[in-house]
Design an enzyme around this catalytic site. Structure first.
Site, PDB file in Angstrom:
ATOM      1  N   GLU A 145      46.179  42.351  45.515  1.00  0.00           N
ATOM      2  CA  GLU A 145      46.228  41.310  44.745  1.00  0.00           C
ATOM      3  C   GLU A 145      47.541  40.812  44.310  1.00  0.00           C
ATOM      4  O   GLU A 145      47.982  40.466  43.300  1.00  0.00           O
ATOM      5  CB  GLU A 145      45.352  41.928  43.689  1.00  0.00           C
ATOM      6  CG  GLU A 145      44.073  41.960  43.879  1.00  0.00           C
ATOM      7  CD  GLU A 145      43.197  42.547  42.772  1.00  0.00           C
ATOM      8  OE1 GLU A 145      41.759  42.042  42.723  1.00  0.00           O
ATOM      9  OE2 GLU A 145      43.602  43.295  41.917  1.00  0.00           O
TER      10      GLU A 145
HETATM   11  C1  ACM Z   1      41.334  46.587  44.000  1.00  0.00           C
HETATM   12  O1  ACM Z   1      40.250  46.507  43.218  1.00  0.00           O
HETATM   13  N1  ACM Z   1      42.158  45.599  43.634  1.00  0.00           N
HETATM   14  C2  ACM Z   1      41.811  47.466  44.754  1.00  0.00           C
END
Ligand code: ACM
EC number: 3.2.1.52
Length: 406
Positions: A177
């Site tokens: 992310e």
């Molecule tokens: C995640 O849930 N960002 C690994």
């Protein structure tokens, strides 16, 4: 049995102390788990003492307040400071207890995104050197490390200290992310990209992770990343072990590219998701992930392991953490490496050992259910449908995109 039989505990979003971590290790060992992955750093807290860069824990472990409603809603805050970090001595005790039960403890220091707490302490390593506060808000944030030599020198020292504390074969470096287009907001990074001839922020990301891979290899460790770091560009990605959280498709692609893979899909291994659609369940990020869902999970042939995740945005109290883990963590163990004729007898045999440790278990019978402390009653966010979310996650992984909040 599978080589990596894992459990991840997020102690960044809410801090859990060494006593609870050791108790959790004891309970996991009953079910032949052999790996505890500690998610030590994130935007909301840096939870490890650093003797080399003390501001990491002095400033990075303290946030002024925490969001007390669901992360997809307009935030409201509790107005209460939240803090805590593991000392070196705590880590030695945790590691030694784990070893005595045949478990490794794998530390995660999350980079280049999820770095809000790091940047609250050392903003010079972030995009535009912007001043940052340890975040009290849940969800994905903009924080991103700069891809410059001074950042890598700093991270080399951070990882060196981490490697000395944790004797595990692996170090997890996150990589999930990361909003990599934020690099384009920093004129010095844009100049750097031109000098290096990088046509895209994905190329820059691959460069960043390869620098980290050199650091981790020089410490004699194997690197693990979340699937995002691989999915951005499977042909150019590092050789790191891929921890796939966005479904089986990206896990299969990683296997096809010769990577070691640990499967930990949101559905059904994110045990912070509620266990039932019910107004009486504690507030959770989404759900449900039922016991039956866990018992129906089938790992892909060829994976090195399976792992459940306990993220802690909505989980502050040890009894609540246990309530989310049990019995689902036992079901995952039974399904992936356990023996016995059925789950009921497998669990019944081991349940007294959990009870001896005074572990909270969510009883299947609502009338027998333990009363637990939690941050609020559900329902979990209603717009959050697990099946369509998994579909969106799988798509984002295969397309090599960041999965945005939805
Ligand atoms: C995640 O849930 N960002 C690994």
């Amino acid at each position: 049995m599978m080589r990596w039989r894992g459990a991840m505990l997020d102690i960044s979003r809410h801090y859990f102390d060494a006593t609870f971590i050791k108790k959790t290790i004891s309970s996991l060992a009953i079910f032949d788990y052999n790996t505890l992955h500690l998610h030590l750093t994130d935007d909301q807290g840096w939870r490890l003492e650093s003797k080399v860069f003390p501001l990491l824990h002095e400033l990075g472990s303290v946030r002024k307040q925490s969001q007390n409603n669901h992360g997809l809603l307009e935030p409201t805050y509790d107005g209460k400071e939240h803090s805590g970090y593991l000392t070196h001595n705590d880590v030695r005790e945790i590691v030694s207890h784990a070893h005595s039960l045949g478990m490794q403890v794998v530390p995660e220091v999350n980079i280049p995104g999820h770095t809000g707490a790091l940047l609250a302490a050392y903003p010079q390593f972030g995009v535009n050197k912007a001043a940052v506060e340890v975040s009290g808000r849940w969800g994905i944030s903009d924080y991103l490390l700069r891809p410059f030599p001074e950042t890598f020198e700093f991270l080399a020292k951070v990882f060196e200290e981490v490697a000395e504390l944790f004797p595990s074969e692996y170090i997890h470096v996150g990589g999930d992310e990361s909003l990599i287009d934020n690099w384009l907001k920093d004129p010095e990074v844009v100049v750097f990209m031109k000098e290096k001839g990088f046509a895209s922020t994905k190329e820059l990301f691959m460069f960043f992770m390869k620098e980290i891979e050199k650091i981790i290899s020089s410490l004699g460790k194997k690197m693990v990343t979340w699937d995002d770091a691989f999915a951005f560009d499977p042909e150019q990605a590092t050789q790191a072990t891929v921890m796939s959280w966005r479904g089986a498709a990206i896990a299969q692609i990683a296997l096809d590219h010769g990577r070691e893979v640990i499967q930990g899909p949101v559905f059904p291994t994110y045990l912070d998701y509620s266990q039932e659609v019910s107004e009486s369940e504690p507030l959770a990020i989404g759900g449900p992930v039922t016991l039956e869902d866990v018992l129906a999970f089938t790992p892909l042939p060829g994976v090195t392991g399976v792992q459940f995740q306990l993220w802690s945005e909505y989980i502050q109290f040890p009894t609540h953490a246990e309530y989310m883990m049990w019995p689902r963590a036992a079901a995952l163990a039974y399904r992936c490496w356990g023996e016995g004729k059925d789950f009921e007898s497998y669990f019944a045999e081991r349940r007294p050992l959990l009870e001896k440790l005074d572990v909270t278990i969510r009883d299947m019978d609502p009338l027998k259910r333990a009363k637990i402390a939690h941050l609020g009653i559900g329902p979990y966010y209603r717009g959050f449908d697990t099946a369509s979310m998994m579909e969106a996650l799988e798509k984002s992984a295969v397309a090599g995109e960041v999965a945005h909040d939805f």
